[in-house]
Design a protein around this motif. Structure first.
Motif, PDB file in Angstrom:
ATOM      1  N   ARG A 175      32.908 -79.533  -9.099  1.00 21.02           N
ATOM      2  CA  ARG A 175      32.947 -78.853  -7.792  1.00 21.02           C
ATOM      3  C   ARG A 175      33.291 -77.372  -7.971  1.00 21.02           C
ATOM      4  N   ARG A 176      34.194 -77.064  -8.885  1.00 24.21           N
ATOM      5  CA  ARG A 176      34.548 -75.660  -9.127  1.00 24.21           C
ATOM      6  C   ARG A 176      33.350 -74.896  -9.680  1.00 24.21           C
ATOM      7  N   ARG A 177      32.619 -75.521 -10.597  1.00 27.22           N
ATOM      8  CA  ARG A 177      31.432 -74.853 -11.147  1.00 27.22           C
ATOM      9  C   ARG A 177      30.409 -74.572 -10.044  1.00 27.22           C
ATOM     10  N   GLU A 178      30.198 -75.538  -9.156  1.00 24.33           N
ATOM     11  CA  GLU A 178      29.273 -75.336  -8.039  1.00 24.33           C
ATOM     12  C   GLU A 178      29.749 -74.213  -7.126  1.00 24.33           C
ATOM     13  N   ARG A 197      26.153 -65.443  -3.734  1.00 23.15           N
ATOM     14  CA  ARG A 197      26.485 -64.584  -2.592  1.00 23.15           C
ATOM     15  C   ARG A 197      26.627 -63.130  -3.034  1.00 23.15           C
ATOM     16  N   ALA A 198      27.271 -62.905  -4.188  1.00 27.19           N
ATOM     17  CA  ALA A 198      27.429 -61.539  -4.698  1.00 27.19           C
ATOM     18  C   ALA A 198      26.074 -60.942  -5.048  1.00 27.19           C
ATOM     19  N   SER A 199      25.198 -61.734  -5.671  1.00 27.82           N
ATOM     20  CA  SER A 199      23.860 -61.247  -6.047  1.00 27.82           C
ATOM     21  C   SER A 199      23.024 -60.927  -4.822  1.00 27.82           C
ATOM     22  N   GLU A 200      23.074 -61.795  -3.813  1.00 32.41           N
ATOM     23  CA  GLU A 200      22.312 -61.541  -2.581  1.00 32.41           C
ATOM     24  C   GLU A 200      22.791 -60.264  -1.904  1.00 32.41           C
ATOM     25  N   SER A 201      24.101 -60.060  -1.863  1.00 26.69           N
ATOM     26  CA  SER A 201      24.635 -58.834  -1.248  1.00 26.69           C
ATOM     27  C   SER A 201      24.200 -57.616  -2.046  1.00 26.69           C
ATOM     28  N   GLU A 202      24.214 -57.728  -3.361  1.00 27.18           N
ATOM     29  CA  GLU A 202      23.779 -56.622  -4.223  1.00 27.18           C
ATOM     30  C   GLU A 202      22.302 -56.299  -3.984  1.00 27.18           C
ATOM     31  N   LEU A 203      21.484 -57.337  -3.840  1.00 26.05           N
ATOM     32  CA  LEU A 203      20.052 -57.153  -3.579  1.00 26.05           C
ATOM     33  C   LEU A 203      19.823 -56.481  -2.219  1.00 26.05           C
ATOM     34  N   ARG A 204      20.572 -56.901  -1.212  1.00 28.14           N
ATOM     35  CA  ARG A 204      20.439 -56.272   0.118  1.00 28.14           C
ATOM     36  C   ARG A 204      20.858 -54.805   0.079  1.00 28.14           C
ATOM     37  N   LEU A 205      21.923 -54.528  -0.666  1.00 25.17           N
ATOM     38  CA  LEU A 205      22.358 -53.132  -0.808  1.00 25.17           C
ATOM     39  C   LEU A 205      21.254 -52.310  -1.476  1.00 25.17           C
ATOM     40  N   LYS A 206      20.643 -52.865  -2.511  1.00 24.09           N
ATOM     41  CA  LYS A 206      19.561 -52.161  -3.201  1.00 24.09           C
ATOM     42  C   LYS A 206      18.411 -51.861  -2.237  1.00 24.09           C
ATOM     43  N   ARG A 207      18.065 -52.840  -1.394  1.00 26.37           N
ATOM     44  CA  ARG A 207      16.977 -52.621  -0.433  1.00 26.37           C
ATOM     45  C   ARG A 207      17.342 -51.519   0.567  1.00 26.37           C
ATOM     46  N   LEU A 208      18.605 -51.521   1.002  1.00 32.82           N
ATOM     47  CA  LEU A 208      19.035 -50.454   1.923  1.00 32.82           C
ATOM     48  C   LEU A 208      18.975 -49.090   1.233  1.00 32.82           C
ATOM     49  N   TYR A 209      19.431 -49.035  -0.019  1.00 35.35           N
ATOM     50  CA  TYR A 209      19.369 -47.765  -0.755  1.00 35.35           C
ATOM     51  C   TYR A 209      17.922 -47.317  -0.943  1.00 35.35           C
ATOM     52  N   ASP A 210      17.034 -48.293  -1.235  1.00 32.43           N
ATOM     53  CA  ASP A 210      15.607 -47.965  -1.379  1.00 32.43           C
ATOM     54  C   ASP A 210      15.053 -47.419  -0.058  1.00 32.43           C
ATOM     55  N   ALA A 211      15.456 -48.014   1.069  1.00 32.60           N
ATOM     56  CA  ALA A 211      14.993 -47.554   2.383  1.00 32.60           C
ATOM     57  C   ALA A 211      15.498 -46.145   2.667  1.00 32.60           C
ATOM     58  N   ALA A 237      29.094 -70.920  -8.751  1.00 32.93           N
ATOM     59  CA  ALA A 237      27.664 -70.588  -8.642  1.00 32.93           C
ATOM     60  C   ALA A 237      27.343 -70.054  -7.245  1.00 32.93           C
ATOM     61  N   GLU A 238      27.906 -70.671  -6.201  1.00 33.18           N
ATOM     62  CA  GLU A 238      27.681 -70.193  -4.833  1.00 33.18           C
ATOM     63  C   GLU A 238      28.229 -68.782  -4.639  1.00 33.18           C
ATOM     64  N   LEU A 239      29.415 -68.537  -5.180  1.00 31.96           N
ATOM     65  CA  LEU A 239      30.012 -67.203  -5.059  1.00 31.96           C
ATOM     66  C   LEU A 239      29.172 -66.164  -5.793  1.00 31.96           C
ATOM     67  N   ASN A 240      28.706 -66.503  -6.990  1.00 31.99           N
ATOM     68  CA  ASN A 240      27.856 -65.565  -7.743  1.00 31.99           C
ATOM     69  C   ASN A 240      26.544 -65.307  -7.016  1.00 31.99           C
TER      70      ASN A 240
END
Length: 193
Positions: A39-42, A50-64, A45-48
């Motif tokens: 359960r901790r490993r899962e 979430r961090a990756s998705e937020s990083e990707l959204r930030l990149k898209r905003l910076y690109d915009a 993975a969910e936290l990582n």
């Protein structure tokens, strides 16, 4: 007290400190520990993710912003960037903390050889004469002993037994707090304790 110590030591030696018996007793604790690790490993993975998705959204905003599609002076955009950064940073910190807990949780595998070695060593140690060291080993296995007319109840904890086996609590993994020796109250009519 010495007679009771001998009785408890004999019972533990005969009934608990047999490798097959220890494996059977600890199986449920080990299964739960494995499930918790999974359960901790899962969760990590969910936290990582979430961090990756937020990083990707930030990149898209910076690109915009770089493409001139979004205005950097827009207060809503600044709030959105700050919010995404907070989500990313919190998810990363939570993932690191969860990983550290997983690493420190003692996911050390317990082998049949470890169980045999533990059983043999403790059987020898609970037979030592001289009190203190012997009694400390009894305490590691039995946390409570109750005595009534002609009956003795020996109670212990599976997690404490596992802790003694894996050596998580210091030298020889033997606790030094007092063992609770107490007289069991007489039974009432009808067999109720």
């Amino acid at each position: 007290m010495d007679e009771l110590d001998d009785l408890v030591a004999s019972h533990l030696e005969d009934q608990l400190l047999q490798p097959e018996r220890l494996e059977t007793i600890l199986a449920s604790v080990l299964d739960r520990r494995q499930e918790q690790s999974e359960r901790r490993r899962e969760h990590i993975a969910e936290l990582n993710k979430r961090a990756s998705e937020s990083e990707l959204r930030l990149k898209r905003l910076y690109d915009a912003i770089e493409a001139g599609v979004a205005d950097i002076d827009d207060p809503a955009l600044k709030d959105r960037i700050d919010g995404l950064k907070a989500i990313r940073d919190q998810a990363k910190a939570d993932a690191e903390r969860a990983q550290a807990m997983l690493d420190n949780s003692g996911s050390k595998a317990i082998t049949p050889q470890m169980v045999r070695t533990f059983a043999k060593a403790v059987r020898q140690r609970i037979r030592l004469e001289g009190g203190g060291y012997r009694r400390d080993h009894l305490r590691a296995l039995a946390q409570r002993v109750e005595v009534a007319d002609g009956e003795v109840w020996i109670m212990g904890s599976k997690p404490r037994l596992l802790q003694a086996l894996t050596g998580k609590s210091g030298v020889n993994s033997v606790p030094t707090q007092g063992l609770k020796w107490r007289r069991r109250p007489p039974r009432r009519a009808g067999g109720a304790p």
